[in-house]
Design an enzyme around this catalytic site. Structure first.
Site, short mmCIF file in Angstrom:
data_model
loop_
_atom_site.label_atom_id
_atom_site.label_comp_id
_atom_site.label_asym_id
_atom_site.label_seq_id
_atom_site.Cartn_x
_atom_site.Cartn_y
_atom_site.Cartn_z
N CYS A 37 13.81 10.77 6.24
CA CYS A 37 13.78 10.28 7.62
C CYS A 37 15.14 10.46 8.29
O CYS A 37 15.23 10.69 9.48
CB CYS A 37 13.38 8.82 7.64
SG CYS A 37 14.39 7.82 6.55
N LYS A 73 0.84 -1.20 0.00
CA LYS A 73 0.00 0.00 0.00
C LYS A 73 0.87 1.24 0.00
O LYS A 73 1.54 1.55 0.97
CB LYS A 73 -0.89 0.04 1.25
CG LYS A 73 -1.89 1.19 1.18
CD LYS A 73 -2.39 1.64 2.53
CE LYS A 73 -1.64 2.82 3.10
NZ LYS A 73 -1.74 4.09 2.33
N GLU A 79 10.45 15.53 15.16
CA GLU A 79 10.76 15.44 13.73
C GLU A 79 9.86 16.41 12.96
O GLU A 79 8.64 16.35 13.07
CB GLU A 79 10.51 14.02 13.24
CG GLU A 79 10.87 13.84 11.78
CD GLU A 79 10.61 12.43 11.28
OE1 GLU A 79 9.52 11.91 11.52
OE2 GLU A 79 11.52 11.86 10.65
N GLU A 107 10.38 1.00 10.00
CA GLU A 107 11.38 2.04 9.72
C GLU A 107 10.70 3.35 10.02
O GLU A 107 9.82 3.77 9.29
CB GLU A 107 11.81 1.99 8.24
CG GLU A 107 12.45 0.69 7.80
CD GLU A 107 13.83 0.47 8.40
OE1 GLU A 107 14.42 1.42 8.95
OE2 GLU A 107 14.32 -0.67 8.33
P1 NAP Z 1 2.78 8.06 7.91
O1 NAP Z 1 1.70 9.04 8.06
O2 NAP Z 1 3.14 7.22 9.06
O3 NAP Z 1 2.35 7.14 6.67
C1 NAP Z 1 3.12 6.09 6.18
C2 NAP Z 1 2.21 5.06 5.57
O4 NAP Z 1 1.47 4.41 6.60
C3 NAP Z 1 1.18 5.64 4.62
O5 NAP Z 1 0.98 4.72 3.56
C4 NAP Z 1 -0.04 5.75 5.50
O6 NAP Z 1 -1.26 5.82 4.81
C5 NAP Z 1 0.08 4.50 6.32
N1 NAP Z 1 -0.64 4.50 7.60
C6 NAP Z 1 -0.98 5.56 8.38
N2 NAP Z 1 -1.64 5.15 9.48
C7 NAP Z 1 -1.75 3.81 9.41
C8 NAP Z 1 -2.34 2.81 10.24
N3 NAP Z 1 -2.96 3.11 11.39
N4 NAP Z 1 -2.26 1.52 9.86
C9 NAP Z 1 -1.63 1.19 8.73
N5 NAP Z 1 -1.07 2.08 7.89
C10 NAP Z 1 -1.11 3.38 8.22
O7 NAP Z 1 4.11 8.72 7.43
P2 NAP Z 1 4.28 9.74 6.23
O8 NAP Z 1 3.85 11.08 6.73
O9 NAP Z 1 3.68 9.20 5.00
O10 NAP Z 1 5.86 9.69 6.05
C11 NAP Z 1 6.70 10.44 6.85
C12 NAP Z 1 7.28 9.63 7.97
O11 NAP Z 1 7.95 8.47 7.47
C13 NAP Z 1 8.34 10.38 8.71
O12 NAP Z 1 8.15 10.25 10.11
C14 NAP Z 1 9.64 9.72 8.30
O13 NAP Z 1 10.65 9.84 9.23
C15 NAP Z 1 9.22 8.34 8.07
N6 NAP Z 1 10.15 7.67 7.15
C16 NAP Z 1 11.04 6.77 7.67
C17 NAP Z 1 11.95 6.13 6.84
C18 NAP Z 1 12.94 5.14 7.40
O14 NAP Z 1 13.52 4.39 6.63
N7 NAP Z 1 13.18 5.09 8.68
C19 NAP Z 1 11.95 6.40 5.48
C20 NAP Z 1 11.03 7.33 4.98
C21 NAP Z 1 10.14 7.95 5.85
P3 NAP Z 1 -1.79 7.19 4.15
O15 NAP Z 1 -1.64 6.93 2.70
O16 NAP Z 1 -3.22 7.34 4.56
O17 NAP Z 1 -0.96 8.31 4.65
#
Ligand code: NAP
Ligand code: MG
Length: 486
Positions: A279, A170, A380, A245
Site C-alpha cells: 500500500c 476475515k 493505485e 487503512e
Molecule cells: P480489497 O479488495 O479492498 O479487499 C480487502 C479485504 O476486504 C478482503 O478481505 C476483501 O474480501 C474484503 N472486502 C471486499 N469488499 C468488501 C465489502 N464490501 N465489505 C466488507 N469486506 C470487503 O483489497 P485487496 O485487493 O485485497 O488489497 C489491496 C488493497 O489494500 C490496496 O488498495 C492496498 O493499498 C490496500 N492496502 C492498504 C494497506 C494500508 O495499511 N493502508 C495495507 C495493505 C493493503 P475478499 O476476500 O473477497 O477479497
C-alpha cells in the site's frame, strides 16, 4: 474456520480452493462461510466480551497469553514463511521478515497494555476529582487483504486482544492459510472460547455481513478504496467505530545532491519490494531534472536484473502477483500507460517462458516521461509498475508530490538537511522517510492522510483505536447539590 473455540466447516458445507500463484496449483481447500457463519461468530464474540473473562482479567494476564503466542510463532517462523509464500507468491525472504515482524508486534502490544494509560485532571471544582480511563471497545470485525497475510492478521489481532476486545477476523479469499495456522497457536496458548473467531469467505458476503451486524462495535479494515467506501457506508447503520487503512500512490522524491547509486537502490526497493503489492509503495518517482537521465538509466539497468522467480526458489527477489485477476488488472494498467504516451523503459509484459508459463509473473516495469494527468500516475496499480516525473525546484517537487487524492507515504532523498525537512513538513502524508523508504516499526503509527484512510495502526495510536475513553468524576464532598429549593 474457528468459531467459539471450535474448528468448524461452513454451515452450508461450501468450500473454496486456495491457489499457489506461481503455477495455479491447488494448495488447499477451505470453508467458504456466509452470513449465517458470521452470525454464529459475532454471537460467540458478543458472549466472550459481555460475559467472559477476557475483558475482565488483569491486563498482565492477557499480556502473558500474547507473549506465549509470540513464542509459539517464533518457533515456527519458517513454517509461516512457507505458508505465506505458497499462498501469496512473495519470496521467502519477504515472508520470513513478515513473520518476524508479527512476533515483534505481538510482543509490543503485550508489553504495552500495563504501561501508563489515561489522564487525571484538576478541574474547576476543587471537590471533584476527574480522570479518564481507557476500556475495550467490544466486538471488533477485522477485515484484511492478501499482500501481507500473516502480518495484517497480527497487526489487527494483537492490539485488539491486548486491549481486552473480542474479534471476528476475515482474511482475503486469496490468502487464508496463515491465519488458519495462526489461530491454532491462539488455541494452543489458551485463548478463551469466543475471544477471537476466524470466518472465511468473500468480502461481499462475509465482509458485508460483519460490517452490517448490529452486534459489532468496531470495524477495522485494510484494503482498497472501493471496498473501504462500501464499508464506511455500511457502518453508518449502527454508527460503528471504524478505522480504514486504504490505498496509496506515494511519491519518492530525489534531489540532485544525493549519492546516485544509493538513491537508485532505495528507489528500486521502494517500488519493487513485495512485487509492488504494497500500500505504501513508492510508485511515483519524482526526479530533479538535472539527474534524470543518469538516474533512470541506472534504475532501469538494475530493474532488469531483479531476479523474478517462484517465491520458494533460492535467491528469488520478486515473485508472482497474487491472482490471475490481479495480474490482469496490472497488465491493463501497463497497456494504458502505453496508450497514454508514457515511455516504457523496461518490463511492460507478463513473463511467459517455461518456468513462468503457469504463474502470474510480471516483469518490473518503469514508465518515464509521465505527466500528472495520466491515470497510471493518479491511480493505485498495486503491482511492479513505476512512473517517473521530473521537477526543477523544491516547490515544484512538493506540488507534484501532493497532487494526489492519496496521502499514505512519501520518501525524500536529499543531503541538504534543511531542504529535506522542509519538504517532508510540506507533504500531506502519514508515513514519511528521509533518505530511506519502507522501513516500518511496530513502535510508530501507520496510516494515511486524505483518501488513504482513517485512524492509525501500530504504536500507542494503534492500541487507542481499540479502546473507548471513559470519563470518571468523583465527588469528594458529601452534601446535596442544592440546585432546587429544598
Ligand atoms: P480489497 O479488495 O479492498 O479487499 C480487502 C479485504 O476486504 C478482503 O478481505 C476483501 O474480501 C474484503 N472486502 C471486499 N469488499 C468488501 C465489502 N464490501 N465489505 C466488507 N469486506 C470487503 O483489497 P485487496 O485487493 O485485497 O488489497 C489491496 C488493497 O489494500 C490496496 O488498495 C492496498 O493499498 C490496500 N492496502 C492498504 C494497506 C494500508 O495499511 N493502508 C495495507 C495493505 C493493503 P475478499 O476476500 O473477497 O477479497
Ligand atoms: Mg493463494
Amino acid at each position: 474456520m474457528y468459531i467459539d473455540g471450535s474448528w468448524v466447516e461452513a454451515q452450508t458445507g461450501a468450500t473454496r480452493e486456495v491457489y499457489d500463484p506461481a503455477d495455479q496449483s491447488v494448495i488447499g481447500v477451505v470453508p467458504e462461510g456466509d452470513a449465517t457463519d458470521v452470525k454464529r461468530a459475532v454471537a460467540a464474540a458478543r458472549r466472550a466480551f459481555d460475559e467472559g473473562p477476557w475483558p475482565r482479567m488483569a491486563a498482565t494476564e492477557r499480556a502473558a497469553l500474547l507473549f506465549r503466542v509470540a513464542d509459539l510463532l517464533e518457533e515456527k517462523l519458517d513454517e509461516f514463511a512457507l505458508i505465506d509464500t505458497l499462498d501469496s507468491g512473495k519470496p521467502l525472504r519477504d515472508s520470513a521478515g513478515d513473520a518476524s515482524d508479527a512476533v515483534g508486534c505481538l510482543r509490543y502490544y503485550a508489553g504495552l497494555v500495563d504501561k501508563p494509560l489515561g489522564q487525571a485532571y484538576n478541574v474547576s471544582d476543587p471537590d471533584t476529582q476527574s480522570f479518564v480511563v481507557r476500556e475495550p471497545l467490544g466486538v471488533c470485525a477485522q477485515i484484511i487483504p492478501w499482500n501481507y497475510p500473516l502480518m495484517m492478521a497480527v497487526w489487527k489481532l494483537a492490539p485488539c486482544l491486548a486491549a481486552g476486545n473480542a474479534s471476528v477476523i476475515k482474511p482475503s479469499v486469496n490468502t487464508p492459510l496463515s491465519a488458519i495456522r495462526f489461530f491454532e497457536l491462539l488455541e494452543e496458548a489458551g485463548l478463551p472460547a469466543g475471544v477471537a473467531n476466524l470466518v472465511l469467505g468473500s468480502g461481499s458476503t462475509v465482509g458485508q455481513a460483519l460490517v452490517e451486524h448490529p452486534g459489532v462495535d468496531k470495524v477495522a479494515f485494510t484494503g482498497g478504496n472501493v471496498s473501504g467506501r462500501k464499508i464506511m457506508q455500511a457502518a453508518t447503520g449502527t454508527f460503528k467505530n471504524i478505522s480504514l487503512e486504504l490505498g496509496g500512490k506515494s511519491p519518492c522524491i530525489v534531489f540532485d545532491d544525493v549519492d546516485m547509486d544509493v538513491a537508485v537502490d532505495w528507489a528500486l526497493f521502494a517500488i519493487f519490494c513485495n512485487q509492488g503489492e504494497v500500500c505504501s509503495a513508492g510508485s511515483r518517482l519524482l526526479l530533479q531534472s538535472s539527474i534524470h537521465d543518469d538516474f533512470v538509466q541506472r534504475l532501469a539497468a538494475r530493474a532488469q536484473r531483479i531476479r523474478v522467480a517462484r517465491g520458494t526458489e533460492e535467491g528469488a527477489e520478486m515473485g508472482p502477483l497474487v491472482s490471475v485477476e490481479h495480474m490482469q488488472r496490472v497488465l491493463d494498467y501497463i497497456e494504458l500507460g502505453r496508450k497514454e504516451g508514457a515511455t516504457l523503459l523496461c518490463g511492460g509484459e507478463r513473463l511467459t517462458s517455461e518456468q513462468f508459463a503457469k504463474g502470474n509473473f510480471v516483469a518490473p516495469t518503469i514508465f518515464d516521461h509521465c505527466t500528472s494527468d495520466m491515470r497510471i500516475v493518479r491511480e493505485e496499480i498495486f503491482g511492479p509498475v513505476l512512473t517517473v516525473q521530473t521537477f526543477e525546484t523544491e516547490e515544484e517537487a512538493v506540488a507534484l508530490a501532493n497532487d494526489s487524492k492519496y496521502g499514505l507515504a512519501a520518501g525524500v532523498f536529499c543531503r541538504d538537511v534543511s531542504r529535506a525537512f522542509r519538504v517532508i513538513k510540506a507533504l500531506r502524508a502519514g508515513i514519511t522517510w528521509i533518505n530511506a523508504y519502507h522501513p516500518t516499526f511496530n513502535q510508530a503509527p501507520w496510516g494515511g492522510y486524505k483518501e488513504s484512510g482513517i485512524g492509525r495502526e501500530l504504536g500507542t495510536f494503534g492500541l487507542e483505536e481499540y479502546t473507548e475513553v471513559k470519563q470518571i468524576n468523583i465527588n469528594l464532598a458529601d452534601g446535596p447539590v442544592g440546585w432546587f429549593a429544598n
